[in-house]
Design an enzyme around this catalytic site. Structure first.
Site, PDB file in Angstrom:
ATOM      1  N   GLU A   1      -0.542  -3.945  -2.422  1.00 23.10           N
ATOM      2  CA  GLU A   1      -0.730  -3.312  -1.120  1.00 23.10           C
ATOM      3  C   GLU A   1      -2.225  -3.213  -0.831  1.00 23.10           C
ATOM      4  O   GLU A   1      -3.032  -2.973  -1.728  1.00 23.10           O
ATOM      5  CB  GLU A   1      -0.111  -1.917  -1.157  1.00 23.10           C
ATOM      6  CG  GLU A   1      -0.220  -1.140   0.149  1.00 23.10           C
ATOM      7  CD  GLU A   1       0.393   0.245   0.044  1.00 23.10           C
ATOM      8  OE1 GLU A   1       0.909   0.732   1.064  1.00 23.10           O
ATOM      9  OE2 GLU A   1       0.360   0.847  -1.050  1.00 23.10           O
TER      10      GLU A   1
ATOM     11  N   LYS B   1       6.456  -1.929   6.284  1.00 24.60           N
ATOM     12  CA  LYS B   1       6.802  -0.760   5.476  1.00 24.60           C
ATOM     13  C   LYS B   1       7.542   0.294   6.292  1.00 24.60           C
ATOM     14  O   LYS B   1       7.068   0.747   7.338  1.00 24.60           O
ATOM     15  CB  LYS B   1       5.508  -0.175   4.894  1.00 24.60           C
ATOM     16  CG  LYS B   1       5.690   0.949   3.889  1.00 24.60           C
ATOM     17  CD  LYS B   1       4.322   1.370   3.363  1.00 24.60           C
ATOM     18  CE  LYS B   1       4.391   2.446   2.308  1.00 24.60           C
ATOM     19  NZ  LYS B   1       3.035   2.860   1.871  1.00 24.60           N
TER      20      LYS B   1
ATOM     21  N   CYS C   1       5.166  -0.029  -2.076  1.00 25.27           N
ATOM     22  CA  CYS C   1       4.675   1.228  -2.634  1.00 25.27           C
ATOM     23  C   CYS C   1       5.646   2.411  -2.478  1.00 25.27           C
ATOM     24  O   CYS C   1       6.628   2.497  -3.213  1.00 25.27           O
ATOM     25  CB  CYS C   1       3.305   1.553  -2.033  1.00 25.27           C
ATOM     26  SG  CYS C   1       2.349   2.784  -2.979  1.00 25.27           S
TER      27      CYS C   1
END
Length: 291
Positions: free
Chosen positions: A50, A125, A167
C-alpha cells in the site's frame, strides 16, 4: 499438515518491502530495483505494498501528489512490467478518479498489471482506516479518500486466482470469505501497518485469514520511518493455506520469495472441507459470493 512442495516448477512470487516517502521519483527508483531483482530471480509476479507511490505528511500533500490511473507514474510501471515480463500487484495507488473534479478526494486503488503492462484489475479500498490508537497517532483516511463501492472478482494470474484487498480490509473476514467463494486461491493484503497494531495484530490476522479461507495470503508491507510523522511495522510475509508463514522479509527494504502450490491448496480443501460444512441457515452468509 505436510509442508507444500518446493518443486522448481511451481510459480514463484516476490513480496517487496519498502519505505515510501513524499518523494515519488525516489520511491519509483526503489520499487523498480526490487521489481527487476524479482524478475532476475525468476518470479512471475511481484507484490508492492500500500502507498508504494508515496506516503505524504498530511491530507493536503496526499491530494496534491495523487494522479489518475492514466498519469505518468502508472505509465512508468506499465513500461516496467513490459520490460521485465512480470505481473505486478501495485498495492495501493493514490488515485484521482473520474469524480475528482466534484469530490476533490481520491481512491486507495489496488492495481494489477499483466506482463504486457495492461491494467487487468482494479480494486478501490472499501474499508477506510479511521482510528485512534494510543501510542500510534490518529489515522483518518476518509479525510482525503473515498471508500470503494464494490469488491473485485478474483483475477487469474500465473500464480493463481488473486482476490484483491488492502491493509485495513484484513480486519473484515466477510471480505475474504466472499473472495474465496468467488474462486480466490491467493488473498493479498498490501499494507502500511502501524508500530503499535503491527506487533499485536499483523501476523495473527494474516494467518487467520489464510486458515479460514484456505488460501495463500500475500502481504507486502511498508516499513521504517517515512517522515517525522509516520512509521510502519514492516514484516512482509506469505502465509500458506494451513496458516504457516512460508516467507518473511527481514528488517528494512527488500524482498522475500515464495512458491505457490495450488495442488497443495486443493488437497487441503479436500481434507478439510469447511466450505461444505457451513450452516448459513443458522448464522446467515458471512460474506456473500460475488455476483
Amino acid at each position: 499438515m505436510a509442508v507444500s512442495s518446493s518443486s522448481w516448477e511451481l510459480p514463484l512470487v516476490a513480496v517487496c518491502q519498502v519505505t515510501s516517502t513524499p518523494d515519488k521519483k525516489q520511491n519509483f527508483i526503489t520499487c523498480a530495483e526490487l521489481i527487476r531483482e524479482a524478475a532476475r530471480l525468476g518470479a512471475c509476479l511481484a507484490f508492492l505494498p500500500e502507498a508504494f507511490d508515496f506516503i505524504a505528511r498530511n491530507p493536503e500533500e496526499t491530494l496534491h501528489l495523487s494522479e489518475p490511473l492514466g498519469g505518468n507514474l502508472l505509465g512508468e510501471y506499465t513500461q516496467l512490467a513490459r520490460e521485465c515480463g512480470l505481473w505486478l500487484s501495485l498495492g495501493g495507488f493514490h488515485e484521482r478518479g473520474q469524480d475528482w473534479e466534484q469530490t476533490q478526494k481520491i481512491y486507495n486503488c489496488h492495481v494489477i498489471l499483466n506482463n504486457k503492462g495492461s491494467v487487468v484489475a482494479t480494486y478501490r479500498k472499501t474499508h477506510l482506516c479511521d482510528v485512534e490508537i494510543p501510542g500510534q497517532g490518529p489515522m483518518h483516511e476518509s479525510n482525503s479518500t473515498i471508500p470503494g463501492p464494490s469488491l473485485e472478482s478474483p483475477i487469474s494470474t500465473p500464480a493463481g486466482k488473486i482476490g484483491l484487498a488492502i491493509c485495513y480490509d484484513m480486519r473484515f473476514p466477510e471480505l475474504s470469505l466472499a473472495l474465496v467463494q468467488a474462486g480466490a486461491e491467493i488473498l493479498t493484503y498490501p499494507s502500511a501497518f502501524g508500530s503499535v497494531t503491527g506487533p499485536a495484530h499483523w501476523e495473527v490476522l494474516l494467518r487467520a485469514r489464510a486458515i479460514e479461507s484456505q488460501c495463500y495470503v500475500v502481504a507486502a508491507a511498508q516499513c521504517g520511518r517515512h517522515h517525522e510523522k509516520r512509521a510502519s511495522y514492516g514484516h512482509s510475509m506469505v502465509v500458506d493455506p494451513w496458516g504457516t508463514v512460508v516467507a518473511r522479509c527481514s528488517e528494512g527494504p527488500g524482498l522475500c520469495l515464495a512458491r505457490i502450490d495450488l495442488n497443495y491448496l486443493r488437497r487441503l480443501r479436500q481434507h478439510l472441507p469447511v466450505f461444505q460444512h457451513r450452516r448459513p441457515e443458522l448464522y446467515g452468509h458471512l460474506g456473500h459470493p460475488l455476483s
